[in-house]
Write an enzyme that holds these catalytic residues in place. Structure first.
Site, mmCIF file in Angstrom:
data_model
loop_
_atom_site.group_PDB
_atom_site.id
_atom_site.type_symbol
_atom_site.label_atom_id
_atom_site.label_comp_id
_atom_site.label_asym_id
_atom_site.label_seq_id
_atom_site.Cartn_x
_atom_site.Cartn_y
_atom_site.Cartn_z
ATOM 1 N N LYS A 108 32.010 43.833 37.676
ATOM 2 C CA LYS A 108 32.817 43.897 38.903
ATOM 3 C C LYS A 108 32.158 44.719 40.008
ATOM 4 O O LYS A 108 32.355 44.450 41.192
ATOM 5 C CB LYS A 108 34.197 44.479 38.585
ATOM 6 C CG LYS A 108 35.055 43.602 37.700
ATOM 7 C CD LYS A 108 35.540 42.372 38.436
ATOM 8 C CE LYS A 108 36.508 41.549 37.600
ATOM 9 N NZ LYS A 108 36.831 40.261 38.238
ATOM 10 N N GLU B 282 43.385 44.289 44.374
ATOM 11 C CA GLU B 282 44.305 44.036 43.270
ATOM 12 C C GLU B 282 43.494 44.227 42.001
ATOM 13 O O GLU B 282 42.275 44.106 42.025
ATOM 14 C CB GLU B 282 44.834 42.603 43.346
ATOM 15 C CG GLU B 282 43.917 41.508 42.763
ATOM 16 C CD GLU B 282 42.613 41.325 43.514
ATOM 17 O OE1 GLU B 282 42.568 41.637 44.710
ATOM 18 O OE2 GLU B 282 41.617 40.881 42.891
ATOM 19 N N SER C 231 30.310 40.506 29.987
ATOM 20 C CA SER C 231 30.675 40.930 31.338
ATOM 21 C C SER C 231 31.170 42.370 31.431
ATOM 22 O O SER C 231 31.124 42.969 32.498
ATOM 23 C CB SER C 231 31.749 39.984 31.896
ATOM 24 O OG SER C 231 32.833 39.923 30.996
#
Lengths: 264, 399
Positions: free
Chosen positions: B90, B112, B379
């Site tokens: 991210k 969010e 990830s």
């Protein structure tokens, strides 16, 4: 002529401003909701926005969010809402606009929707999250069924953009008074400043279109409605009506708002 | 095949911009600023310098030999996004968007978050660039991902608990959009996935494409050829879009996106928007969606908070229709088994999201055979999930 256009022409001739009221269809259930809408129409609404409940109302504040939740919990859907509109149409000549998010309409099917809405006596559509750029697919069947596409203009919309959007608009322009969601406002901006901005923005909008301008978002009582009606051709009240309906004060509030708007 | 959207952000019939008029000018401004920035060498150098020196890129491509042996087939390479600063992919995107926000003169970031990884990554970028940060997070996710909530608070972010709906990622995103409308002048909305209105899906993919670019160079260096298959989990789909982006033009490389099947597709409690959804409009774009016949969005379910979303990025919908990417799904139970496998065999705790990709590799490995190679996008790391895994295992032992 479409009932919306006709209503605005009549009012303009009489030198009067219009009161537009929003209520979520099916809140808290279809039967109560129909009774409330009849009450509002009988007490002075010039135009009705019939709200279609949606699970994810990203442009609405707490009041209309809760109304939508109650309506969905009671099982309300578009088919039943259109049937309700047809019943209302048998009793009232007031213009009715279906006010919705895109997905319930998309799922119903745009073509079928336009046909069924027209049959039910709906006069126009206002789709909150369907900006002009994505609207062609819906506007085509709307045109065939002579439903009016009501364009929203925000305080962030530039005059150039407003001019381009309004070239294709019909009926009236819905001017959003504040940056934010529907419902009662935070106290951060003083009311005098808000009205000043609204006046400035509405005056600017007049240079972009000849359509009547309705102002809404954040208007909850007669005093605010009166102030807005001094600058706009119509005033839209939503969340406050939803709350008043819950408290059994709907007729009272509609009369107060109508007196304030019609007294300008 | 074309992989860029049209001028208005459509990937085939998907994508676009379905937002209130108030946000349209902001999105148009964002798109223009983004297009300029990615063509600017100064911006790109700054972005890549931060990715190298601060995030710790390039992340390694690791041959998991014991896992390969246990799964009994293809050689399994892990793209170690779990080793990035803040523990997931991210951060690549939030650094990119925060730099863009600063360039546009915005002083406040808003995000969010589901699993909390995107929230942490946004709060981190805000701290790094000296900006304010507000994070919207569902109450249910706050409960599931307590350590990440604390991290965000330490980083100086304000947390806004969201109670509406299922109190998960979908509701957090709705609330973030409402808040953005009110502060659109000074606030930059950092969306964490390849979802939302144009230009977010292509912008987020561009910032995440570093995963794919590195992977392609690394696998060529290690094996002398491209992989046979690349597997990534798909919630909104940003890590998958990032790693797939470098292989789209090489049709010999099979691309596999793994959605969350939750308790199983047939139970109705899952998050497989492509596998079991239909076309709809949510949060600014048209894509596959879990919804009922009336167009009301249905609740997703996944043990993994990061995949617990009823929609999917519009480009994934297009890749599914054009069959460039195969989409499949993995249940909660299968994902937890894969979590155990990687932890015990390799000493790596994967995020529950990434465990879905590992579980799919387990299914495919034998069939592809020992001469094949599979790259799995790992990830994120699983530290954030430990409490959740413990309580899940206790609950399901009782039944």
């Amino acid at each position: 002529m479409n009932r919306i256009t006709q209503t605005f022409q009549t009012l303009r001739r009489q030198g009067r401003k219009a009161l537009i009221g929003y209520l979520t269809a099916g809140d808290p259930d279809l039967k109560t909701s129909e009774r409330n809408i009849r009450l509002a129409l009988a007490n002075g609404l010039d135009l009705l926005e019939l709200g279609v409940p949606f699970s994810d109302p990203t442009a609405d504040g707490p009041s209309i969010q809760s109304a939508g939740r109650r309506a969905l919990a009671s099982g309300a859907n578009l088919k039943q809402i259109l049937a309700m509109a047809a019943r209302l149409r048998r009793s009232f000549k007031t213009p009715m606009i279906l006010f919705s998010y895109a997905n319930p309409l998309f799922r119903y099917g745009y073509t079928k929707l336009c046909r069924d809405a027209k049959r039910a006596g709906i006069d126009g559509l206002l789709v909150v999250d369907l900006p002009f750029e994505e609207s062609a697919e819906l506007r085509a069947p709307m045109k065939r069924h002579r439903l009016l596409f009501i364009q929203l203009i925000a305080p962030t919309t530039s005059p150039e953009r407003a001019r381009r959007l309004l070239a294709e608009a019909d009926g009236f322009v819905y001017y959003i008074l504040v940056k934010g969601v529907t419902g009662a406002r935070t106290r951060r901006v003083p009311p005098t400043r808000r009205v000043f901005n609204a006046k400035k923005n509405i005056d600017r909008l007049r240079t972009c279109t000849d359509l009547p301008i309705a102002a809404g978002f954040g208007i909850s009582d007669g005093a605010q409605a009166h102030e807005a009606a001094r600058h706009a051709d119509a005033v839209v009240v939503g969340s406050a009506l939803v709350e008043a309906a819950r408290k059994g004060r709907l007729a009272e509030l509609v009369r107060e708002l109508a007196a304030a708007v019609h007294g300008v | 095949m074309k992989h860029e959207p049209d001028a208005r952000g459509h990937f085939g019939p998907y994508g676009g911009r379905y937002v209130a008029e108030t946000l349209m000018p902001a999105l148009i401004e964002l798109e223009q600023a983004y297009r300029k920035a990615v063509k600017d060498p100064v911006f790109n150098k700054l972005f890549h310098d931060i990715l190298r020196d601060y995030v710790g890129r390039p992340s390694p491509l690791y041959l998991a030999e014991r896992l390969t042996k246990a799964y009994g087939g293809a050689r399994l390479y892990l793209k170690r996004e779990d080793l990035n600063h803040t523990g997931a992919h991210k951060i690549n995107n939030t650094i990119g968007q925060a730099l863009l926000a600063r360039r546009m003169g915005k002083t406040r970031l808003m995000a969010e978050t589901g699993a909390g990884q995107h929230g942490v990554a946004t709060a981190t970028a805000a701290a790094l660039l000296g900006m304010e940060c507000e994070v919207f997070m569902g109450e249910e996710d706050i409960r599931r991902q307590a350590p990440n909530v604390q991290r965000m608070q330490f980083l100086g972010a304000g947390i806004h608990p969201v109670h509406s709906g299922t109190a998960t990622l979908k509701d957090a995103m709705s609330e973030a959009m409402r808040a953005w409308v009110a502060r659109v002048d000074d606030t930059f909305y950092v969306i964490g996935s390849v979802a939302g209105p144009h230009p977010y899906p292509s912008m987020v993919r561009t910032f995440q494409s570093v995963i794919g670019t590195e992977t392609r160079a690394q696998i060529l260096e290690k094996t002398g050829r491209l992989p046979d298959m690349v597997i990534a989990c798909v919630g909104g789909g940003s890590n998958a879009a990032g790693i797939f982006s470098a292989f789209l033009d090489k049709t010999s490389v099979r691309l596999v996106g793994v959605e969350a099947a939750g308790f199983g597709i047939r139970t109705g409690k899952h998050a497989a928007s492509i596998g079991a959804g239909s076309i709809g409009i949510l949060h600014g774009s048209k894509s596959y969606l879990l919804q009922d016949n009336d167009g009301q969005v249905q609740n997703a379910h996944s043990v993994s908070a990061g995949l617990d979303y009823p929609g999917v990025g519009p480009q994934h919908a297009h890749w599914a229709d054009t069959a460039r990417v195969e989409y499949c799904s993995i249940t909660d139970t299968e994902a937890l088994q894969a979590f155990d496998d990687l932890t015990r065999l390799e000493g790596i705790l994967p995020a529950l999201e990434s465990s879905h990709a590992l579980a799919e590799a387990k299914k495919r490995s034998r069939k592809l055979g020992a001469r094949a190679t599979i790259v799995i996008n790992l990830s994120g790391r699983g530290d954030k999930d430990l409490d959740n895994i413990v309580s899940y295992k206790q609950k399901h032992r009782k039944h």
